[in-house]
Write an enzyme that holds these catalytic residues in place. Structure first.
Site, PDB file in Angstrom:
ATOM      1  N   ARG A  20      59.264  36.002   0.383  1.00 43.34           N
ATOM      2  CA  ARG A  20      58.232  35.390  -0.466  1.00 43.34           C
ATOM      3  C   ARG A  20      58.920  34.319  -1.310  1.00 43.34           C
ATOM      4  O   ARG A  20      59.111  34.467  -2.519  1.00 43.34           O
ATOM      5  CB  ARG A  20      57.559  36.437  -1.362  1.00 43.34           C
ATOM      6  CG  ARG A  20      56.890  37.592  -0.634  1.00 43.34           C
ATOM      7  CD  ARG A  20      55.637  37.213   0.128  1.00 43.34           C
ATOM      8  NE  ARG A  20      54.493  36.876  -0.701  1.00 43.34           N
ATOM      9  CZ  ARG A  20      53.601  37.741  -1.154  1.00 43.34           C
ATOM     10  NH1 ARG A  20      53.745  39.014  -0.906  1.00 43.34           N
ATOM     11  NH2 ARG A  20      52.570  37.343  -1.867  1.00 43.34           N
ATOM     12  N   ASP A  30      44.795  38.220   4.485  1.00 43.11           N
ATOM     13  CA  ASP A  30      44.567  39.478   3.754  1.00 43.11           C
ATOM     14  C   ASP A  30      43.509  40.361   4.422  1.00 43.11           C
ATOM     15  O   ASP A  30      43.257  41.475   3.951  1.00 43.11           O
ATOM     16  CB  ASP A  30      44.158  39.190   2.298  1.00 43.11           C
ATOM     17  CG  ASP A  30      45.325  38.657   1.485  1.00 43.11           C
ATOM     18  OD1 ASP A  30      46.475  38.771   1.946  1.00 43.11           O
ATOM     19  OD2 ASP A  30      45.087  38.135   0.381  1.00 43.11           O
ATOM     20  N   CYS A  82      59.404  41.046   0.483  1.00 46.37           N
ATOM     21  CA  CYS A  82      58.570  42.238   0.382  1.00 46.37           C
ATOM     22  C   CYS A  82      58.166  42.648   1.776  1.00 46.37           C
ATOM     23  O   CYS A  82      58.567  42.019   2.750  1.00 46.37           O
ATOM     24  CB  CYS A  82      57.377  42.028  -0.538  1.00 46.37           C
ATOM     25  SG  CYS A  82      56.043  41.098   0.167  1.00 46.37           S
ATOM     26  N   ILE A 119      50.379  33.155   8.665  1.00 39.78           N
ATOM     27  CA  ILE A 119      50.771  32.886   7.277  1.00 39.78           C
ATOM     28  C   ILE A 119      52.079  33.593   6.908  1.00 39.78           C
ATOM     29  O   ILE A 119      52.971  32.988   6.327  1.00 39.78           O
ATOM     30  CB  ILE A 119      49.644  33.299   6.296  1.00 39.78           C
ATOM     31  CG1 ILE A 119      48.301  32.653   6.687  1.00 39.78           C
ATOM     32  CG2 ILE A 119      50.018  32.942   4.853  1.00 39.78           C
ATOM     33  CD1 ILE A 119      48.224  31.155   6.601  1.00 39.78           C
ATOM     34  N   ARG A 166      47.287  49.152  -5.888  1.00 45.49           N
ATOM     35  CA  ARG A 166      47.673  47.853  -6.459  1.00 45.49           C
ATOM     36  C   ARG A 166      46.491  46.885  -6.455  1.00 45.49           C
ATOM     37  O   ARG A 166      46.408  46.013  -7.328  1.00 45.49           O
ATOM     38  CB  ARG A 166      48.803  47.227  -5.632  1.00 45.49           C
ATOM     39  CG  ARG A 166      50.152  47.854  -5.866  1.00 45.49           C
ATOM     40  CD  ARG A 166      51.220  47.053  -5.173  1.00 45.49           C
ATOM     41  NE  ARG A 166      51.033  45.630  -5.436  1.00 45.49           N
ATOM     42  CZ  ARG A 166      51.504  44.652  -4.675  1.00 45.49           C
ATOM     43  NH1 ARG A 166      52.200  44.922  -3.609  1.00 45.49           N
ATOM     44  NH2 ARG A 166      51.290  43.388  -5.004  1.00 45.49           N
ATOM     45  N   LEU A 214      58.626  26.002  -3.398  1.00 40.96           N
ATOM     46  CA  LEU A 214      57.664  24.912  -3.613  1.00 40.96           C
ATOM     47  C   LEU A 214      57.203  24.852  -5.070  1.00 40.96           C
ATOM     48  O   LEU A 214      56.902  23.776  -5.586  1.00 40.96           O
ATOM     49  CB  LEU A 214      56.461  25.072  -2.671  1.00 40.96           C
ATOM     50  CG  LEU A 214      56.833  25.077  -1.181  1.00 40.96           C
ATOM     51  CD1 LEU A 214      55.613  25.372  -0.318  1.00 40.96           C
ATOM     52  CD2 LEU A 214      57.462  23.742  -0.779  1.00 40.96           C
ATOM     53  N   LYS A 274      41.198  40.535  -7.703  1.00 40.47           N
ATOM     54  CA  LYS A 274      42.571  40.704  -8.212  1.00 40.47           C
ATOM     55  C   LYS A 274      43.323  39.364  -8.194  1.00 40.47           C
ATOM     56  O   LYS A 274      43.982  39.004  -9.171  1.00 40.47           O
ATOM     57  CB  LYS A 274      43.311  41.716  -7.328  1.00 40.47           C
ATOM     58  CG  LYS A 274      44.809  41.705  -7.514  1.00 40.47           C
ATOM     59  CD  LYS A 274      45.541  42.582  -6.522  1.00 40.47           C
ATOM     60  CE  LYS A 274      45.760  41.988  -5.160  1.00 40.47           C
ATOM     61  NZ  LYS A 274      47.022  41.313  -4.893  1.00 40.47           N
ATOM     62  N   ASN A 275      43.198  38.637  -7.071  1.00 44.98           N
ATOM     63  CA  ASN A 275      44.010  37.421  -6.949  1.00 44.98           C
ATOM     64  C   ASN A 275      43.468  36.239  -7.749  1.00 44.98           C
ATOM     65  O   ASN A 275      44.108  35.189  -7.818  1.00 44.98           O
ATOM     66  CB  ASN A 275      44.203  37.052  -5.472  1.00 44.98           C
ATOM     67  CG  ASN A 275      45.149  38.024  -4.781  1.00 44.98           C
ATOM     68  OD1 ASN A 275      45.826  38.821  -5.435  1.00 44.98           O
ATOM     69  ND2 ASN A 275      45.198  37.965  -3.459  1.00 44.98           N
TER      70      ASN A 275
HETATM   71  N1  EPU Z   1      55.735  29.724   0.867  1.00 42.38           N
HETATM   72  C1  EPU Z   1      56.908  29.008   0.872  1.00 42.38           C
HETATM   73  N2  EPU Z   1      57.393  28.545  -0.329  1.00 42.38           N
HETATM   74  C2  EPU Z   1      56.757  28.751  -1.509  1.00 42.38           C
HETATM   75  C3  EPU Z   1      55.555  29.470  -1.507  1.00 42.38           C
HETATM   76  C4  EPU Z   1      55.070  29.954  -0.294  1.00 42.38           C
HETATM   77  O1  EPU Z   1      57.530  28.817   1.927  1.00 42.38           O
HETATM   78  O2  EPU Z   1      57.247  28.264  -2.538  1.00 42.38           O
HETATM   79  C5  EPU Z   1      55.200  30.247   2.139  1.00 42.38           C
HETATM   80  C6  EPU Z   1      55.126  31.772   2.175  1.00 42.38           C
HETATM   81  O3  EPU Z   1      56.338  32.347   2.581  1.00 42.38           O
HETATM   82  C7  EPU Z   1      54.013  32.028   3.181  1.00 42.38           C
HETATM   83  C8  EPU Z   1      53.083  30.816   2.958  1.00 42.38           C
HETATM   84  O4  EPU Z   1      53.864  29.847   2.263  1.00 42.38           O
HETATM   85  O5  EPU Z   1      54.525  31.969   4.484  1.00 42.38           O
HETATM   86  C9  EPU Z   1      51.839  31.118   2.145  1.00 42.38           C
HETATM   87  O6  EPU Z   1      52.185  31.830   0.974  1.00 42.38           O
HETATM   88  P1  EPU Z   1      51.382  31.679  -0.386  1.00 42.38           P
HETATM   89  O7  EPU Z   1      52.296  31.055  -1.392  1.00 42.38           O
HETATM   90  O8  EPU Z   1      50.084  31.007  -0.135  1.00 42.38           O
HETATM   91  O9  EPU Z   1      51.165  33.190  -0.753  1.00 42.38           O
HETATM   92  P2  EPU Z   1      51.139  33.739  -2.240  1.00 42.38           P
HETATM   93  O10 EPU Z   1      50.577  32.698  -3.114  1.00 42.38           O
HETATM   94  O11 EPU Z   1      52.452  34.341  -2.570  1.00 42.38           O
HETATM   95  C10 EPU Z   1      48.700  34.688  -2.215  1.00 42.38           C
HETATM   96  C11 EPU Z   1      48.068  36.037  -2.411  1.00 42.38           C
HETATM   97  C12 EPU Z   1      48.384  36.918  -1.207  1.00 42.38           C
HETATM   98  C13 EPU Z   1      47.846  36.218   0.054  1.00 42.38           C
HETATM   99  C14 EPU Z   1      48.446  34.817   0.185  1.00 42.38           C
HETATM  100  C15 EPU Z   1      47.905  34.019   1.346  1.00 42.38           C
HETATM  101  C16 EPU Z   1      48.056  36.268  -4.801  1.00 42.38           C
HETATM  102  C17 EPU Z   1      48.557  36.960  -5.992  1.00 42.38           C
HETATM  103  N3  EPU Z   1      48.570  36.624  -3.627  1.00 42.38           N
HETATM  104  O12 EPU Z   1      50.101  34.936  -2.108  1.00 42.38           O
HETATM  105  O13 EPU Z   1      47.693  38.137  -1.411  1.00 42.38           O
HETATM  106  O14 EPU Z   1      48.179  36.970   1.191  1.00 42.38           O
HETATM  107  O15 EPU Z   1      48.202  34.073  -1.027  1.00 42.38           O
HETATM  108  O16 EPU Z   1      46.529  33.905   1.249  1.00 42.38           O
HETATM  109  O17 EPU Z   1      47.183  35.429  -4.901  1.00 42.38           O
HETATM  110  C18 EPU Z   1      47.303  40.441  -1.157  1.00 42.38           C
HETATM  111  O18 EPU Z   1      46.401  40.330  -2.012  1.00 42.38           O
HETATM  112  O19 EPU Z   1      47.464  41.460  -0.439  1.00 42.38           O
HETATM  113  C19 EPU Z   1      48.227  39.322  -0.959  1.00 42.38           C
HETATM  114  C20 EPU Z   1      49.429  39.466  -0.395  1.00 42.38           C
END
Ligand code: EPU
Length: 430
Positions: free
Chosen positions: A125, A312, A120, A334, A404, A129, A22-23
């Site tokens: 979220r 995850d 969420c 995380i 989902r 960045l 999915k991701n």
């Molecule tokens: N963060 C920031 N600023 C940003 C972006 C992220 O502070 O601009 C912080 C977040 O709050 C968090 C950390 O950085 O504390 C890591 O977040 P990341 O951006 O890596 O998460 P994401 O990209 O929103 C993806 C997956 C998630 C998975 C995380 C971590 C997708 C669509 N989602 O989320 O998947 O948990 O990386 O590996 O790729 C799931 O599939 O259940 C899921 C939540």
């Protein structure tokens, strides 16, 4: 709302097949925005988030066709005209990954309007960045009425290449800016990037579309911007989190399960931990056989970015820890609030204490069936695992969370001996 009814006690036996990730599929679908040609994606999982992304792209004017019959895991996307480059709140609020369209939209059209994702169940979220990186590439970003509007620099529709250093490792942030950089003017050097296999998957698709990228899968990615990209056909990698969930299902149930169509090289941290727990894993090229007689030993985990132990998998691992002899310390590094499953596991008889980012699980405790509530995708998976060993019939409410990201999980688990069935809502509401 659909529910699952699970009767615990059966060891899982046989072969279970893993779907596409999915991701990976979500950013790859967003990447189709970068070209007017057709992009064909194979091994797309049939899960709700993919349907949401299809709606999102269609709402912008893209033609998205989902395959059916034998081609049901194929999707073709053609963004010949993007008449409405807006990610509307109604869609973004149900899927935070919608912010992945920000980078490709501005790269392709010079303008993007994307609703700000809220918090969420697993914590805030933020996308600061993503925004910071786009601004370094020359985008002008304003915020009003809950929407971000991003525009390319004046007198051009093109962003410019930049030296980007992420303050914090972010998976979708790396993907979003990578998609912006491939069509930017000049070279981009991205440092402290996420090294997740999903980033590598996206980069492989972009390269197939004509992008010039080096270093995806390492923390430094170099991109040479090109003026246009073309269509491509690409097969999405297997879902490492679904595979990991099945490995834990085999282990917790005391089964003998062959997890097929997976990529074991993406599961190193989990496999090492299972070995520490005394669970036998025989690793093949595209499959892993997991065997356990129920004598699981406690082992601590601490979630980290890839290649560390994935956040995850934390909730599902906690379900296993309730069945391990001894005390397991589980640290979530995380996300700030990813322990929503704890209260539900405690209601089933688990002994867990949470202190800040650490959960202490004392095992082995017998679990009892109960009516439990799913709160997010991976928390729901953890409750399914707990229910597989609980005494009696567990009813899981709000399984739309699990839909989902897991493709027909109840059918797959039933195929290897689990007693699990779905109760549909008589009113047909989701
Ligand atoms: N963060 C920031 N600023 C940003 C972006 C992220 O502070 O601009 C912080 C977040 O709050 C968090 C950390 O950085 O504390 C890591 O977040 P990341 O951006 O890596 O998460 P994401 O990209 O929103 C993806 C997956 C998630 C998975 C995380 C971590 C997708 C669509 N989602 O989320 O998947 O948990 O990386 O590996 O790729 C799931 O599939 O259940 C899921 C939540």
């Amino acid at each position: 709302m659909d529910k699952f009814v699970v009767r615990g006690g059966n060891p899982l036996l046989g072969t279970i097949k893993v779907s596409g990730a999915k991701n990976s599929a979500l950013p790859c679908m967003a990447a189709a925005i970068l070209t007017a040609d057709e992009v064909i994606l194979e091994n797309i999982p049939q899960v709700r988030d993919i349907e949401t992304e299809r709606k999102l792209l269609s709402s912008m004017g893209a033609e998205v066709e989902l395959g059916y019959g034998r081609a049901q895991h194929r999707t073709s996307i053609k963004c010949a005209v993007l008449s409405d480059p807006v990610a509307k709140y109604e869609i973004v609020k149900t899927m935070r990954a919608s912010s992945l369209v920000l980078g490709p939209l501005i790269a392709r059209t010079g303008i993007a309007r994307v609703a700000m994702p809220g918090g969420c169940a697993i914590g805030g979220r933020p996308i600061d960045l993503h925004i910071k990186g786009l601004e370094q590439m020359g985008a002008k970003i304003t915020q009003e009425h809950g929407y971000l509007e991003a525009r390319a620099p004046e007198n051009t529709t093109r962003l410019r290449g930049a030296h980007l250093v992420f303050d914090k490792i972010t998976v979708t942030g790396t993907e979003d800016l990578l998609m912006a950089a491939v069509l930017a003017d000049g070279e981009s050097l991205m440092e402290n990037c996420a090294r997740e296999p999903e980033v590598t998957d996206l980069a492989a698709l972009l390269i197939a579309m004509g992008a010039k990228i080096e270093g995806a899968g390492t923390s430094t990615i170099k991109v040479q911007g090109v003026t246009s990209l073309h269509g491509a056909r690409y097969r999405i990698n297997p879902d490492r989190i679904e595979a990991g969930t099945f490995l834990l299902a085999g282990a917790i149930s005391g089964g003998d399960l062959n997890v097929d169509s997976c990529d074991p090289t993406h599961l190193g941290a989990l496999l090492a931990k299972l070995q520490e727990c005394g669970v036998r894993c025989d690793v093949g090229k595209e499959s892993i056989r997991v065997r356990s007689e129920g004598n699981i030993k406690a082992a601590d985990i601490s979630t980290e970015e890839y290649p560390g132990f994935p956040t995850d998998m934390q909730a599902q691992y906690m379900a296993l820890a309730t069945q391990a002899e001894g005390t397991s310390i589980i640290t979530e590094n995380i996300f700030e609030n990813r322990f929503m499953h704890v209260q539900e596991l405690i209601r089933m008889g688990a002994n867990i204490r949470v202190d800040g980012r650490t959960a202490t699980v004392r095992g082995k405790t017998p679990l009892q069936s109960a009516a439990v509530m799913c709160s997010d995708l991976r928390a729901s998976a953890s409750l399914v695992l707990a229910a597989l060993v609980a005494d009696g019939e567990t009813i899981l409410d709000r399984v739309y969370h699990i839909d989902r990201g897991y493709e027909r999980i109840e059918e797959k688990l039933r195929g290897v001996g689990a007693q699990i069935r779905r109760l549909g809502d008589v009113f047909g509401k989701k």
